[in-house]
Structures are given as structure tokens and as C-alpha cells.
Design a protein around this motif. Structure first.
Motif, mmCIF file in Angstrom:
data_model
loop_
_atom_site.group_PDB
_atom_site.id
_atom_site.type_symbol
_atom_site.label_atom_id
_atom_site.label_comp_id
_atom_site.label_asym_id
_atom_site.label_seq_id
_atom_site.Cartn_x
_atom_site.Cartn_y
_atom_site.Cartn_z
ATOM 1 N N VAL A 475 0.861 -1.183 0.000
ATOM 2 C CA VAL A 475 0.000 0.000 0.000
ATOM 3 C C VAL A 475 0.894 1.228 0.000
ATOM 4 O O VAL A 475 1.783 1.349 0.849
ATOM 5 N N PRO A 476 0.735 2.126 -0.952
ATOM 6 C CA PRO A 476 1.590 3.326 -0.967
ATOM 7 C C PRO A 476 1.316 4.212 0.240
ATOM 8 O O PRO A 476 0.181 4.324 0.708
ATOM 9 N N LEU A 477 2.350 4.795 0.769
ATOM 10 C CA LEU A 477 2.258 5.681 1.931
ATOM 11 C C LEU A 477 1.803 7.061 1.467
ATOM 12 O O LEU A 477 2.514 7.748 0.731
ATOM 13 N N PHE A 478 0.597 7.428 1.894
ATOM 14 C CA PHE A 478 0.030 8.721 1.485
ATOM 15 C C PHE A 478 0.366 9.752 2.547
ATOM 16 O O PHE A 478 -0.090 9.663 3.697
ATOM 17 N N ILE A 479 1.175 10.718 2.188
ATOM 18 C CA ILE A 479 1.596 11.771 3.109
ATOM 19 C C ILE A 479 1.402 13.110 2.415
ATOM 20 O O ILE A 479 1.813 13.293 1.262
ATOM 21 N N PHE A 480 0.763 14.036 3.133
ATOM 22 C CA PHE A 480 0.603 15.377 2.588
ATOM 23 C C PHE A 480 1.948 16.103 2.634
ATOM 24 O O PHE A 480 2.604 16.146 3.682
ATOM 25 N N PRO A 481 2.368 16.680 1.531
ATOM 26 C CA PRO A 481 3.636 17.423 1.554
ATOM 27 C C PRO A 481 3.492 18.696 2.369
ATOM 28 O O PRO A 481 2.392 19.241 2.507
ATOM 29 N N PRO A 482 4.576 19.195 2.938
ATOM 30 C CA PRO A 482 4.488 20.436 3.724
ATOM 31 C C PRO A 482 4.124 21.620 2.828
ATOM 32 O O PRO A 482 4.397 21.644 1.635
ATOM 33 N N ALA A 483 3.484 22.597 3.444
ATOM 34 C CA ALA A 483 3.042 23.783 2.698
ATOM 35 C C ALA A 483 4.235 24.589 2.219
ATOM 36 O O ALA A 483 5.276 24.675 2.899
ATOM 37 N N GLN A 484 4.078 25.162 1.049
ATOM 38 C CA GLN A 484 5.137 25.977 0.468
ATOM 39 C C GLN A 484 5.097 27.376 1.074
ATOM 40 O O GLN A 484 4.102 28.092 0.926
ATOM 41 N N PRO A 485 6.140 27.778 1.770
ATOM 42 C CA PRO A 485 6.108 29.128 2.364
ATOM 43 C C PRO A 485 6.225 30.199 1.281
ATOM 44 O O PRO A 485 6.828 29.990 0.226
ATOM 45 N N THR A 486 5.630 31.355 1.558
ATOM 46 C CA THR A 486 5.667 32.463 0.600
ATOM 47 C C THR A 486 5.776 33.778 1.356
ATOM 48 O O THR A 486 5.358 33.884 2.523
ATOM 49 N N HIS A 487 6.354 34.741 0.691
ATOM 50 C CA HIS A 487 6.501 36.071 1.294
ATOM 51 C C HIS A 487 5.500 37.066 0.721
ATOM 52 O O HIS A 487 5.520 38.250 1.110
ATOM 53 N N ILE A 488 4.609 36.639 -0.158
ATOM 54 C CA ILE A 488 3.600 37.538 -0.728
ATOM 55 C C ILE A 488 2.517 37.757 0.319
ATOM 56 O O ILE A 488 1.925 36.791 0.835
ATOM 57 N N PRO A 489 2.204 38.981 0.670
ATOM 58 C CA PRO A 489 1.223 39.249 1.747
ATOM 59 C C PRO A 489 -0.210 39.021 1.275
ATOM 60 O O PRO A 489 -0.529 39.104 0.091
ATOM 61 N N THR A 490 -1.057 38.708 2.268
ATOM 62 C CA THR A 490 -2.483 38.584 1.997
ATOM 63 C C THR A 490 -3.153 39.957 2.086
ATOM 64 O O THR A 490 -2.503 40.975 2.390
ATOM 65 N N ASP A 491 -4.485 39.964 1.844
ATOM 66 C CA ASP A 491 -5.202 41.245 1.898
ATOM 67 C C ASP A 491 -5.181 41.840 3.302
ATOM 68 O O ASP A 491 -5.004 43.067 3.469
#
Length: 522
Positions: A475-491
Motif C-alpha cells: 500500500v503506498p504511503l500517502f503523506i501530505f507534503p508540507p506547505a510551500q512558504p511564501t513572502h507575498i502578503p495577503t489582503d
């Protein structure tokens, strides 16, 4: 008694018994055994002297001393052989000392050749200088397959004096002269055989010409017409016309073949395409070159070949390019090897290449940073306009006195930050956000490495379970990859930046200084 016990011990050890009597003779140190030389008896010591017959008989005490010395010598030999120590190495000198050296046994210089040989044999047994002995059990002839004895004729010939004498300078000259003479005789035989074959061929031609001339004379005598040239042997008219037609067809095909050979590759391809139907049906007779080109064009029109033609083209082009690159590289290598100051030039070229690489990288990322800053600035204007409108509406509802002659858009435009201040604030704020993004990138890399390691361990565990025969489903190991950090600001972060800029034009987030480089800021 004690004598009988000693005699029994000597019989068990294989030592000779004491003789009842022996003739008197003079002995020297060189002829006495080593066990007897260690204790030489003085004349008349422990022995009875019989002057009448010239014989000397040993006494019982002397015989006991001699037996004790032999037993001690045998025990000493056994101990030395069991401890793998060579004979004579009993602590009287350093191992490997030569006779006469300082600290060596003083009696070693007086040893004879027979004693040195005895010591050498003992040293062989202790150091295993000789190869191991074959097994003592005899091998039957049935177990050993029969092999014919090797032919030693070549070995005997090479080891004979005649073979060795053949390598003398004068003998080598004779051999080379004989080979040259044999080669010359072979060439003469070949030339003679060629002349004989040529004379035989000429004789056959003359005989054939004589036969043709005789047949022509017979035809003249009978009044029959004679054909000209190669048609002379054809007497009848139909045979002559058939031969002429075949010759004309052959000449035509040969002429077409000659013209086709003078065409370029493109012209040959167009000619085959034009006459394709006639060549395919066999209505048009063509030569070998035209047939070969037609076969090639027909094969190139095959759908399978069309699918592989692009791949073949790329492979051939890559091969030619590789050959050209290798040829150019060899030329450059030869030039650089012959040009010694070229190393400095290569270093400068390498430095220039690194500089251009950094410049190219900075141009790419500066353009990307400019695009990100422009998008953030555009979003800043939109959010700032909305915030300004809300403030104007709030002031109007609260009854605060305002210039009623201006519209809402104009009042909101008055509340906006100037473009120069906005661009400067966004530039410094985005630089700080990129700086604080570095730890997040490092943490994400660590998480990715941990995930890859966990996946590898899971795969290895499943392989091990399958190897031992366990019923395990892969059975393949299903793992969520870590989130990609970004420096672009939100609203929400852009609105917070607008508020800080309205309070203070230089209120962007500062970049902390390195403690080791604070003196630079001072």
C-alpha cells in the motif's frame, strides 16, 4: 636397579646401549657428537685404564652422566621444536646473530659445517621454509585419470645449444637472408605463372580467330553473305535483327544510367517520383542504379519508416554534431597544450563566466521581484481606496464637517498615500518578508527530508516482509507534503501595512543586524 632403569629408558628413546668394551682411539672436537662435546672427559676421569691391551672401559658413574646428558639434550630439542624456536637460540644471544658478534655464543665460531647444516635443518622445521609434504596415503591408479605425457620436443629444442646459437647476430643475418631469398623465389614463381596464363589466353584468342576466319572463308566459297564485326558468327537475318535490337536496348539503358548518375540527389529523387508507376509495374526497364534509387524511395515511403525517420534524423545529426564537437575540442586542447600562458587566460574566462552567471541570475530574479512588487502595489491601491471610502462614509454619517463641494472619490483620493512613499514602503517591507522567509524554507526542507526517509523505511519494511514470505499488501504511503512558504502578503496583511504607513512613512519591518557585524552600522 638404577642401571637397568636407565638402560630401559635409552632403549625406549632409541639410543645405543653402552658397549662392553671398545678400542682406544684418539678423538677430536670435530669428530665427537654435540652431546659428547659439551662434557669432554679428561684422561683417567671415571674410567679404568687397561694398559696391557690399550683399552679403556667406562665406569658406571661416567655412563650415568652420559645417559643424563643425552636425556636432557632430547628434552631440550623437544621443547625448542614445540615452541618453534630454532636450535641454538637458548638465550645466549640475540636472534639472527652471526658467529663472532658481540653477545653471541662464543662456541658458535667453533662449529663445523656439519653442525651448521644441522642447525639449518632445525630452522627449516621451525620456520616452515619448505613446502608441505604430500599425504602419506598412497593414491590408487584408478582414482587418477590417465593423461598422456606432454610433448617435450619443443622444450628440448628451445633448451638445446643449437636453438640458443640461432640468436647470434651472424645466425640472424643468415635467417633473414634465407627469408629474403625465399620471398624472391616466390615472386619469380608468381610472375612466371602470370606470364603462362597470359600466353594461354592469347593462344585461345588466336585459335578462336583462326576458327572464325576459316568459317568465313567457307561462307565466301559457298556464296553466303558475311556479317560485320561482332555479328559475323550470326549467319541468318532474324538472328542479326534480334541481336541488333538487344544491343540497341542495352545501349539505351546504359545511356539512361549514365545520365542518371550525373544527376544530383534531388534530381534523382524527382526522376524516380515521376517514373514511379512505370518502375513499380515493370513497364520501364531501368539499370542497377535506378533500381537501387527506386528501392530506396519506396522504402522511404513506408509508413513505419516515416515514423522512425525523425528519430533517425536526430540520431545522425547528433552523431555528426558530436564528431564535430570532439574534433573542435581536440584542436582547442592541442592549442592550449602548446600555449603555456593560456592557463591565466582560462582562469579569466572562468571568472567572467561566473560573473555572467550571477548577472543572469540577478536579472531573472530582479524582474520577478519587480513583478511581485507591482502586483502588491496594485492590490495596495485597491484596498486603500476601499478603506478611504469607508472612512469618508463614516465621517459623513457622524456629522463631521467636510468640504461638501468634493465628491467621495476626490475625498478618498486625498486620503491616499503618495506613490513615492508607497513604493519605498513596499520595497523595504518585501525585503524584510523575504529575509524572515529563510527559516521557513529551511524548516520545509527538513520536513521533506523526513518524509522521504519515512517513505523509504516503509518501502524497505514491506520488501522485508515480502522476502520472509508474509502476506503483506503493498500500500503506498500517502503523506501530505508540507506547505510551500511564501513572502507575498495577503489582503489583511496589506491593510495592516497601509495602516502602519499612514501612521509613519518609514514604519516598515526592520531587518535585524548580525551581532558579529554591528560595528558596520556604527
Amino acid at each position: 636397579t638404577q642401571n637397568e632403569d636407565n638402560a630401559g629408558k635409552m632403549r625406549l628413546l632409541g639410543l645405543p646401549q653402552a658397549p662392553p668394551e671398545r678400542p682406544r682411539r684418539s678423538t677430536s672436537a670435530a669428530t665427537l657428537p654435540s652431546s659428547r662435546r659439551r662434557r669432554r672427559q679428561l684422561p683417567g676421569e671415571g674410567q679404568a685404564n687397561c694398559g696391557e691391551v690399550g683399552l679403556r672401559f667406562p665406569t658406571e658413574e661416567a655412563y650415568l652422566r652420559e645417559a643424563d646428558d643425552a636425556l636432557s639434550a632430547v628434552d631440550s630439542l623437544r621443547r625448542r621444536h614445540a615452541a618453534f624456536e630454532p636450535s641454538g637460540r637458548s638465550g645466549r644471544g640475540a636472534p639472527g646473530e652471526r658467529p663472532g658478534a658481540v653477545g653471541a655464543d662464543p662456541r658458535s665460531s667453533r662449529r663445523t659445517d656439519a653442525e651448521w647444516l644441522e642447525r639449518l635443518e632445525a630452522f627449516k622445521y621451525s620456520r616452515r621454509m619448505e613446502p608441505e609434504l604430500p599425504p602419506l596415503e598412497a593414491v590408487s591408479d584408478e582414482d587418477v585419470p590417465w593423461e598422456p605425457p606432454p610433448d617435450q620436443a619443443l622444450v628440448l629444442l628451445n633448451s638445446s645449444s643449437e636453438a640458443l646459437l640461432n640468436y647470434r647476430p651472424d645466425a640472424r643475418l643468415e635467417v633473414l637472408a634465407a627469408r629474403s631469398a625465399a620471398r624472391a623465389m616466390h615472386g619469380a614463381d608468381v610472375r612466371k605463372l602470370a606470364r603462362e596464363r597470359k600466353q594461354a589466353a592469347l593462344a585461345l584468342k588466336k585459335e578462336s580467330a583462326v576458327k572464325v576466319r576459316g568459317r568465313a572463308q567457307v561462307m565466301v566459297q559457298e556464296g553466303e553473305p558475311i556479317a560485320v564485326g561482332c555479328l559475323r558468327h550470326l549467319g541468318t537475318l532474324p538472328s542479326t535483327w534480334l541481336t541488333l535490337a538487344a544491343m540497341a536496348s542495352f545501349v539505351r539503358v546504359a545511356e539512361n544510367e549514365r545520365r542518371f548518375a550525373k544527376m544530383s540527389c534531388q534530381q534523382q529523387h524527382e526522376y524516380v517520383q515521376e517514373k514511379y508507376s512505370d518502375l513499380d509495374s515493370g513497364a520501364k526497364w531501368a539499370g542497377a542504379l535506378v533500381k537501387q534509387t527506386f528501392t530506396l524511395v519506396k522504402a522511404m515511403g513506408d509508413p513505419d519508416f516515416a515514423l522512425r525517420k525523425q528519430m533517425i534524423t536526430c540520431m545522425v545529426a547528433a552523431r555528426f554534431k558530436r564528431r564535430a564537437a570532439v574534433r573542435h575540442a581536440k584542436r582547442i586542447t592541442e592549442c592550449l597544450q602548446s600555449w603555456q600562458p593560456g592557463m591565466l587566460f582560462l582562469l579569466c574566462k572562468r571568472l567572467a563566466l561566473r560573473v555572467r552567471l550571477v548577472q543572469k541570475w540577478w536579472r531573472i530574479w530582479s524582474k520577478k521581484i519587480h513583478n511581485i512588487r507591482a502586483s502588491v502595489s496594485a492590490r495596495w491601491l485597491q484596498l486603500e481606496t476601499e478603506v478611504a471610502r469607508k472612512e469618508v462614509f463614516a465621517e459623513q454619517r457622524s456629522g463631521k464637517p467636510t468640504n461638501t463641494n468634493l465628491s467621495v472619490e476626490a475625498l478618498a483620493d486625498c486620503k491616499r498615500i503618495s506613490e513615492q512613499v508607497r513604493v519605498k514602503f513596499i520595497t523595504h517591507e518585501m525585503r524584510a518578508r523575504r529575509y524572515f522567509l529563510l527559516p521557513k524554507i529551511y524548516m520545509r526542507d527538513e520536513e521533506e527530508r523526513a518524509l522521504r526517509k519515512a517513505h523509504q523505511q516503509t518501502v524497505e519494511t514491506q520488501d522485508a516482509m515480502v522476502a520472509v514470505g508474509a502476506d503483506v499488501e503493498r500500500v503506498p504511503l500517502f503523506i501530505f507534503p508540507p506547505a510551500q512558504p511564501t513572502h507575498i502578503p495577503t489582503d489583511q496583511e496589506i491593510i495592516e501595512m497601509i495602516q502602519r504607513c499612514q501612521r509613519r512613512g518609514e514604519g516598515w519591518t526592520p531587518i535585524p543586524l548580525d551581532p558579529a557585524r554591528r560595528w558596520i552600522a556604527q
